[in-house]
Design a protein around this motif. Structure first.
Motif, PDB file in Angstrom:
ATOM      1  N   VAL A  44     107.162  49.801  14.262  1.00  0.00           N
ATOM      2  CA  VAL A  44     107.253  51.604  14.472  1.00  0.00           C
ATOM      3  C   VAL A  44     108.626  52.227  14.875  1.00  0.00           C
ATOM      4  O   VAL A  44     108.860  53.099  14.363  1.00  0.00           O
ATOM      5  N   ASP A  45     109.200  51.310  16.235  1.00  0.00           N
ATOM      6  CA  ASP A  45     110.687  51.118  15.794  1.00  0.00           C
ATOM      7  C   ASP A  45     111.092  51.262  14.522  1.00  0.00           C
ATOM      8  O   ASP A  45     112.257  52.280  14.055  1.00  0.00           O
ATOM      9  N   GLN A  46     110.837  50.025  13.163  1.00  0.00           N
ATOM     10  CA  GLN A  46     111.009  50.098  11.845  1.00  0.00           C
ATOM     11  C   GLN A  46     110.948  52.106  11.138  1.00  0.00           C
ATOM     12  O   GLN A  46     112.122  52.519  10.883  1.00  0.00           O
ATOM     13  N   PHE A  47     110.616  52.539  11.457  1.00  0.00           N
ATOM     14  CA  PHE A  47     109.002  54.003  10.303  1.00  0.00           C
ATOM     15  C   PHE A  47     110.538  54.407  11.450  1.00  0.00           C
ATOM     16  O   PHE A  47     111.158  55.471  10.916  1.00  0.00           O
ATOM     17  N   ILE A  48     110.480  54.401  12.907  1.00  0.00           N
ATOM     18  CA  ILE A  48     111.742  55.454  12.785  1.00  0.00           C
ATOM     19  C   ILE A  48     112.730  55.505  12.986  1.00  0.00           C
ATOM     20  O   ILE A  48     113.413  56.728  12.942  1.00  0.00           O
ATOM     21  N   ALA A  49     113.326  54.739  12.890  1.00  0.00           N
ATOM     22  CA  ALA A  49     115.438  54.120  11.782  1.00  0.00           C
ATOM     23  C   ALA A  49     115.063  54.940  10.741  1.00  0.00           C
ATOM     24  O   ALA A  49     116.592  55.434  10.544  1.00  0.00           O
ATOM     25  N   SER A  50     113.974  54.642  10.095  1.00  0.00           N
ATOM     26  CA  SER A  50     114.043  55.106   8.636  1.00  0.00           C
ATOM     27  C   SER A  50     114.165  56.981   8.570  1.00  0.00           C
ATOM     28  O   SER A  50     114.075  56.920   7.382  1.00  0.00           O
ATOM     29  N   LEU A  51     113.623  57.461   9.482  1.00  0.00           N
ATOM     30  CA  LEU A  51     113.192  59.056   9.824  1.00  0.00           C
ATOM     31  C   LEU A  51     114.591  59.209   9.564  1.00  0.00           C
ATOM     32  O   LEU A  51     115.855  59.288  10.274  1.00  0.00           O
ATOM     33  N   GLY A  52     114.625  60.479   8.504  1.00  0.00           N
ATOM     34  CA  GLY A  52     116.063  61.506   8.653  1.00  0.00           C
ATOM     35  C   GLY A  52     115.737  62.678   9.862  1.00  0.00           C
ATOM     36  O   GLY A  52     114.965  62.644   9.775  1.00  0.00           O
ATOM     37  N   PRO A  53     116.724  63.806   9.655  1.00  0.00           N
ATOM     38  CA  PRO A  53     116.423  64.534  10.789  1.00  0.00           C
ATOM     39  C   PRO A  53     115.523  65.765  10.037  1.00  0.00           C
ATOM     40  O   PRO A  53     114.500  65.869  10.807  1.00  0.00           O
ATOM     41  N   ARG A  54     115.041  65.648   9.004  1.00  0.00           N
ATOM     42  CA  ARG A  54     114.303  66.564   9.158  1.00  0.00           C
ATOM     43  C   ARG A  54     112.668  66.297   9.049  1.00  0.00           C
ATOM     44  O   ARG A  54     111.396  66.230  10.271  1.00  0.00           O
ATOM     45  N   GLU A  55     112.931  64.561   8.769  1.00  0.00           N
ATOM     46  CA  GLU A  55     111.286  63.832   9.343  1.00  0.00           C
ATOM     47  C   GLU A  55     111.031  63.889  10.288  1.00  0.00           C
ATOM     48  O   GLU A  55     110.214  63.877  11.376  1.00  0.00           O
ATOM     49  N   VAL A  56     112.329  63.721  10.863  1.00  0.00           N
ATOM     50  CA  VAL A  56     112.548  63.405  12.908  1.00  0.00           C
ATOM     51  C   VAL A  56     111.424  65.107  13.622  1.00  0.00           C
ATOM     52  O   VAL A  56     110.944  64.615  14.477  1.00  0.00           O
ATOM     53  N   ASP A  57     111.881  66.114  12.499  1.00  0.00           N
ATOM     54  CA  ASP A  57     111.401  67.532  13.230  1.00  0.00           C
ATOM     55  C   ASP A  57     110.324  67.393  12.890  1.00  0.00           C
ATOM     56  O   ASP A  57     109.726  68.028  14.152  1.00  0.00           O
ATOM     57  N   ASP A  58     109.715  67.214  12.163  1.00  0.00           N
ATOM     58  CA  ASP A  58     108.616  66.578  11.398  1.00  0.00           C
ATOM     59  C   ASP A  58     107.447  66.173  12.368  1.00  0.00           C
ATOM     60  O   ASP A  58     106.550  66.607  13.036  1.00  0.00           O
ATOM     61  N   VAL A  59     108.082  65.031  12.839  1.00  0.00           N
ATOM     62  CA  VAL A  59     107.188  64.307  13.990  1.00  0.00           C
ATOM     63  C   VAL A  59     107.614  64.740  15.080  1.00  0.00           C
ATOM     64  O   VAL A  59     106.266  64.951  16.079  1.00  0.00           O
ATOM     65  N   LEU A  60     108.295  65.527  15.608  1.00  0.00           N
ATOM     66  CA  LEU A  60     108.164  66.304  16.589  1.00  0.00           C
ATOM     67  C   LEU A  60     107.273  67.401  16.953  1.00  0.00           C
ATOM     68  O   LEU A  60     106.228  67.886  17.382  1.00  0.00           O
ATOM     69  N   ASP A  61     107.405  67.972  15.014  1.00  0.00           N
ATOM     70  CA  ASP A  61     106.415  69.265  15.363  1.00  0.00           C
ATOM     71  C   ASP A  61     104.487  68.745  15.510  1.00  0.00           C
ATOM     72  O   ASP A  61     103.928  68.665  15.904  1.00  0.00           O
TER      73      ASP A  61
END
Length: 178
Positions: A44-61
């Motif tokens: 999970v930590d590796q997945f989160i670290a691999s996210l860019g700003p757009r992907e972080v927003d997508d997970v947030l949404d």
């Protein structure tokens, strides 16, 4: 009149990634651990670290979409018993979050309660929150905790540790099976 917080106007986000994170936390709790499995947490930590700003927003949404879907299910379940979902879910959520001071700062609790009330009344949680500005870093863990606590509430009501996750998974895979 349509609300600017109408769920039809909201991005669904990356519901699968958000569900993976919530499911990981649920499994840890149900296995009697206070922390996720170290190997699972590393993934999970590796997945989160691999996210860019757009992907972080997508997970947030996606997390907000989960909150909306969980509250929609809870609203229907409570209405079947002539009960108000807000009355039964929000006080429990707030009380539980107050017992989690390391994860949920007290100032985040009203926002999370408002988010749940918005979802419980049929509004998009992410569009409701957006009207008050951008998400803050301090709201990320409380947001995840909110989705987790709603999923766990559903699982307790159904006496099935996998019900909330299975419900969303089936909803996501439903259109592909037609």
């Amino acid at each position: 009149m349509s609300s600017p917080c109408d769920p039809r106007n909201a991005p669904a986000g990356d519901v699968s990634a958000a569900l993976m994170m919530i499911d990981s936390r649920l499994k840890a709790v149900y296995d009697g651990r206070t922390q996720a499995d170290p190997e699972q947490q590393a993934l999970v930590d590796q997945f989160i670290a691999s996210l860019g700003p757009r992907e972080v927003d997508d997970v947030l949404d996606g997390t907000c979409t989960l909150i909306f879907l969980f509250m929609k299910w809870l609203r229907m379940a409570y209405e079947d018993h002539d009960r108000d979902v807000i009355e039964y879910v929000v006080p429990n959520l707030v009380a539980t979050m107050r017992m989690m001071p390391k994860s949920v700062r007290p100032e985040a609790i009203p926002t999370m309660a408002g988010l749940v009330v918005a979802a419980g009344t049929g509004l998009s949680p992410n569009l409701w929150r957006k009207q008050y500005g951008d998400w803050t870093k301090d709201e990320m863990t409380p947001l995840e905790a909110t989705a987790f606590l709603l999923a766990e509430h559903i699982n307790r009501l159904t006496d099935d540790h996998d019900f909330a996750t299975r419900m969303i998974t089936q909803a996501l895979s439903g259109p592909d099976e037609d």
